[in-house]
Enzyme design. Structure first.
Site, PDB file in Angstrom:
ATOM      1  N   GLY A   1       0.828  -1.198   0.000  1.00 57.41           N
ATOM      2  CA  GLY A   1       0.000   0.000   0.000  1.00 57.41           C
ATOM      3  C   GLY A   1       0.853   1.234   0.000  1.00 57.41           C
ATOM      4  N   PRO A   2       0.255   2.364  -0.371  1.00 60.35           N
ATOM      5  CA  PRO A   2       1.020   3.609  -0.397  1.00 60.35           C
ATOM      6  C   PRO A   2       1.558   3.967   0.994  1.00 60.35           C
ATOM      7  CG  PRO A   2      -1.318   3.998  -0.841  1.00 60.35           C
ATOM      8  CD  PRO A   2      -1.128   2.530  -0.790  1.00 60.35           C
ATOM      9  N   PRO A   3       2.498   4.881   1.051  1.00 57.32           N
ATOM     10  CA  PRO A   3       3.076   5.248   2.346  1.00 57.32           C
ATOM     11  C   PRO A   3       2.018   5.838   3.281  1.00 57.32           C
ATOM     12  CG  PRO A   3       4.310   6.239   0.540  1.00 57.32           C
ATOM     13  CD  PRO A   3       3.119   5.605  -0.060  1.00 57.32           C
TER      14      PRO A   3
ATOM     15  N   HIS B   1      -5.558  35.773 -11.404  1.00 59.67           N
ATOM     16  CA  HIS B   1      -5.182  34.402 -11.785  1.00 59.67           C
ATOM     17  C   HIS B   1      -6.007  33.373 -11.000  1.00 59.67           C
ATOM     18  CE1 HIS B   1      -1.938  31.361 -12.899  1.00 59.67           C
ATOM     19  NE2 HIS B   1      -2.578  30.738 -11.917  1.00 59.67           N
ATOM     20  N   GLU B   2      -6.036  33.535  -9.685  1.00 63.82           N
ATOM     21  CA  GLU B   2      -6.769  32.570  -8.861  1.00 63.82           C
ATOM     22  C   GLU B   2      -8.268  32.682  -9.101  1.00 63.82           C
ATOM     23  OE1 GLU B   2      -5.414  30.106  -7.475  1.00 63.82           O
ATOM     24  OE2 GLU B   2      -3.377  30.867  -7.708  1.00 63.82           O
TER      25      GLU B   2
HETATM   26  P1  ADP Z   1       3.073   2.866   6.618  1.00 63.51           P
HETATM   27  O1  ADP Z   1       3.888   1.877   7.333  1.00 63.51           O
HETATM   28  O2  ADP Z   1       1.972   2.265   5.809  1.00 63.51           O
HETATM   29  O3  ADP Z   1       3.850   3.823   5.798  1.00 63.51           O
HETATM   30  P2  ADP Z   1       2.414   3.673   9.263  1.00 63.51           P
HETATM   31  O4  ADP Z   1       1.855   2.393   9.749  1.00 63.51           O
HETATM   32  O5  ADP Z   1       3.788   3.980   9.668  1.00 63.51           O
HETATM   33  O6  ADP Z   1       2.314   3.762   7.687  1.00 63.51           O
HETATM   34  O7  ADP Z   1       1.424   4.831   9.695  1.00 63.51           O
HETATM   35  C1  ADP Z   1       1.882   6.046  10.237  1.00 63.51           C
HETATM   36  C2  ADP Z   1       0.912   6.590  11.245  1.00 63.51           C
HETATM   37  O8  ADP Z   1      -0.304   6.990  10.628  1.00 63.51           O
HETATM   38  C3  ADP Z   1       0.498   5.570  12.275  1.00 63.51           C
HETATM   39  O9  ADP Z   1       1.376   5.573  13.348  1.00 63.51           O
HETATM   40  C4  ADP Z   1      -0.877   6.048  12.692  1.00 63.51           C
HETATM   41  O10 ADP Z   1      -0.797   7.056  13.670  1.00 63.51           O
HETATM   42  C5  ADP Z   1      -1.415   6.677  11.438  1.00 63.51           C
HETATM   43  N1  ADP Z   1      -2.271   5.757  10.697  1.00 63.51           N
HETATM   44  C6  ADP Z   1      -2.060   5.315   9.450  1.00 63.51           C
HETATM   45  N2  ADP Z   1      -3.047   4.510   9.043  1.00 63.51           N
HETATM   46  C7  ADP Z   1      -3.916   4.396  10.060  1.00 63.51           C
HETATM   47  C8  ADP Z   1      -5.141   3.681  10.250  1.00 63.51           C
HETATM   48  N3  ADP Z   1      -5.673   2.921   9.295  1.00 63.51           N
HETATM   49  N4  ADP Z   1      -5.771   3.821  11.435  1.00 63.51           N
HETATM   50  C9  ADP Z   1      -5.236   4.595  12.397  1.00 63.51           C
HETATM   51  N5  ADP Z   1      -4.091   5.284  12.292  1.00 63.51           N
HETATM   52  C10 ADP Z   1      -3.429   5.212  11.128  1.00 63.51           C
HETATM   53 ZN    ZN Z   2      -2.632  28.813 -11.323  1.00 62.77          ZN
END
Ligand code: ADP
Ligand code: ZN
Ligand code: MG
Length: 614
Positions: free
Chosen positions: A204-206, A426-427
């Site tokens: 999954g994405p970051p 512009h905006e």
């Molecule tokens: P990843 O490993 O997917 O990059 P993390 O698990 O490190 O992301 O998530 C970073 C922080 O974001 C977690 O510590 C939490 O606080 C918050 N977070 C992310 N996803 C959730 C979720 N589904 N529910 C609750 N908190 C979340």
């Molecule tokens: Zn613009």
């Protein structure tokens, strides 16, 4: 070197202490008056001496008046001989109590041997310390190959995360719950002949909570949990990665059933033979070792390897084949319901005012990951604290959303009056065109306060989470992107660099429509170009052309056509709504920011969307 100096200083101190102790042995504490033998003899003859104690070559004499005097004699001569030689009257000698004392054992030996022994002791101490240091360095070198995995035992109180703390990600949770169940009651599965997967890959994405989820497994499974990040395998030295992998799995096998969690697997699991530069050999060995280890334990040995990555596309195929990470669990960006849940979770322990509506906050945060939401909530709390409030209000939440989305406001970035003027138009152009085109997302906010990179910004948000985008939406989006440029041209007669990033985004979007989405009539429904990446940069830098020069030309033409079409649309909308545009621009100049309500009040209702053709 510093260590050496330190050791030397320690030795010096030790030496001083020993010297101090010794000197206290040899020199008596009480100060005595020292006299010559002749004087002592005189005192004896005068009858002043009550008692004489001989200790080696020291003669102590207790006088009648309570004092004590000390004299030295020659070692070989006995006291009585000495007195005789001095011609003391034997009758006087008889009346004298003479006591010969052996020197007390320890003091004698120490004072006799210490001068020879002390250097030996010091030197051997020094050598011993040096040896120990060298050995320490060796040991440290040996421990290099140990995995740095952190182990958490079941029921660890610090490990408080459970599945309840992870919002959304329902499929992932279900999958992992199965794993947890297996580790708790393996019999239930093995009796039916079921094999539990050796590896589960979280993709999954970051920031969507992969790491969090893995920690939750640790909290739920009540088995030991080894946590290591992919990058921790790889060090400067060749061979360390592989030996760390071996060590990790050796530890895991010892404490089976257990879970091994490898975070950021892509750091080691990239396709082999694809990297350039020196480190890829090392990575390959590490990866090979992981593959070997995963093959090395039986399916039901009770070790489950969970790994997380946001780049499944770069992983080596060997990792993905059955028998290794054969289960892949996708975790997507949270939808509105999930975001609401995440907000609920993170609102614990944060006092909110009564007006806070988390649902509204969720609405305003499309495309946010869980980490973004956590970050936003934290920003809101900080903002409220800076304002000396006791509770977080909706206002602060909304402000933090924008901060996370667009970067912090740059109030110090002062625009000149003329720049302000141009930015306002512009905006206003973006906003008005977005409002008037039915397939564009509605405008939530327009501002000429610069933020991050942008000079000003127009915030559009979808009414609901969308997964598909249509041709008409792309067309309208292109027109909105070009609106700023068109207004500048129209109102001021020339354009500024303020539209640069708009044009870049528009061109990229138009190109994607042609080459990826098959939205060009002329070129038809196919894709053009294979996007490859050079793994070591992790970025797309080559595009494999799978089409001819002629097609390339046609693509360029189509891209230009889309852009041209969009500018015509924008131009038309601006022409029709010129008076509204002026009004918005002047309001912006005055107030700098327009919220949705004020904006809609000026603009009136939006045109209805045409029903999609069926
Ligand atoms: P990843 O490993 O997917 O990059 P993390 O698990 O490190 O992301 O998530 C970073 C922080 O974001 C977690 O510590 C939490 O606080 C918050 N977070 C992310 N996803 C959730 C979720 N589904 N529910 C609750 N908190 C979340
Ligand atoms: Zn613009
Ligand atoms: Mg992570």
């Amino acid at each position: 070197m510093r260590q050496l100096i330190r050791n030397f200083l320690i030795l010096l101190v030790v030496f001083l202490i020993i010297a101090g102790v010794l000197s206290s042995f040899t020199s008596p504490f009480e100060k005595r008056q020292t006299v010559g033998i002749g004087e002592l003899v005189k005192k004896i003859e005068q009858g002043e001496v009550k008692k004489i104690t001989v200790e080696g070559d020291t003669v102590n004499a207790d006088l009648a008046n309570g004092e004590t005097v000390t004299a030295k004699k020659e070692p070989v001569e006995s006291m009585s001989e000495l007195l005789k030689n001095y011609g003391v009257d034997p009758a006087l000698m008889r009346g004298l109590s003479l006591e010969v004392q052996e020197r007390s054992g320890i003091a004698f030996w120490i004072s006799a041997i210490a001068p020879f022994l002390l250097p030996f002791i010091l030197i051997s101490l020094f050598i011993w310390i040096m040896m120990r240091q060298v050995q320490g360095a060796n040991q440290r070198a040996m421990s290099f190959g140990e995995s740095r995995a952190r182990e958490m035992q079941a029921g660890d109180k610090r490990q408080q995360v459970t599945f309840k703390d992870v919002a959304g990600a329902r499929e992932a949770k279900q999958e992992l719950q199965e794993v947890v169940e297996f580790l708790r009651t393996p019999k239930k599965f093995t009796e039916l002949g079921a094999k539990i997967p050796k590896g589960v890959l979280l993709v999954g994405p970051p920031g969507v909570g992969k790491t969090l989820l893995a920690r939750a497994i640790a909290g739920e499974a009540s088995v030991p949990f080894f946590h290591i990040s992919g990058s921790e395998f790889v060090e400067m030295f060749v061979g360390v990665g592989a030996s760390r992998v071996r060590d990790l799995f050796r530890r895991a096998k010892k404490s089976a059933p257990c879970i091994v969690f490898i975070d950021e697997l892509d750091a080691v699991g990239r396709q082999r033979g694809a990297g350039l530069g020196g480190s890829h050999d090392e990575r390959e060995q590490t990866l090979n070792q992981i593959l070997v280890e995963m093959d090395g334990f039986e399916p039901n040995a009770g070790i489950v390897v969970v790994a997380a990555t946001n780049r499944p596309d770069v992983l080596d195929f060997a990792l993905l084949r059955p028998g290794r990470f054969d289960r892949r669990v996708m975790i997507e960006l949270p939808d509105i319901r999930d975001r609401h849940e995440i907000l609920d979770i993170h609102s614990k322990g944060k006092p909110l005012t009564a007006d806070v509506n988390l649902r509204k906050v969720a609405e305003r945060t499309p495309g946010f990951s869980g980490a973004d939401i956590a970050n936003m909530f934290n920003e809101a709390a900080i903002l409220a604290a800076r304002r000396n409030k006791k509770k977080i209000s909706q206002e602060e939440m909304f402000q933090s959303i924008e901060k996370v989305m667009l970067g912090p406001e740059r109030k110090s970035h002062i625009l000149s009056d003329e720049e302000k003027h141009i930015t306002a138009y512009h905006e206003a152009g973006h906003a008005v065109v977005a409002h008037q085109l039915p397939h564009s997302d509605p405008v939530h906010k327009v501002s000429i306060i610069s933020r991050g990179q942008a000079g000003g910004y127009t915030l559009k948000l979808p009414e609901e989470d969308r997964h598909l985008k249509s041709y008409s939406e792309f067309l309208d989006e292109l027109a909105v992107l070009l609106a700023g440029f068109m207004v500048e041209k129209e109102v001021f007669g020339e354009v500024t660099t303020g539209a640069t990033s708009d044009l870049k985004r528009a061109t990229k979007l138009a190109r994607q429509m042609v080459t990826e989405y098959g939205m060009s009539e002329a070129l038809g429904p196919r894709t053009f170009g294979e996007h490859e990446e050079l793994i070591f940069l992790g970025r797309e830098i080559t595009e494999q052309r799978d089409y001819s020069e002629k097609v390339a030309e046609a693509i360029d033409k189509e891209v230009s056509k889309f852009i041209h079409q969009a500018s015509v649309t924008a131009h038309a909308v601006i022409g029709k709504s010129r008076s509204k545009l002026e009004e918005i621009a002047s309001t912006l100049l005055e107030k700098e920011t327009l919220e949705r309500e004020a904006f809609d009040a000026i603009m009136g209702p939006r045109p209805a969307r045409a029903k999609a053709k069926t």
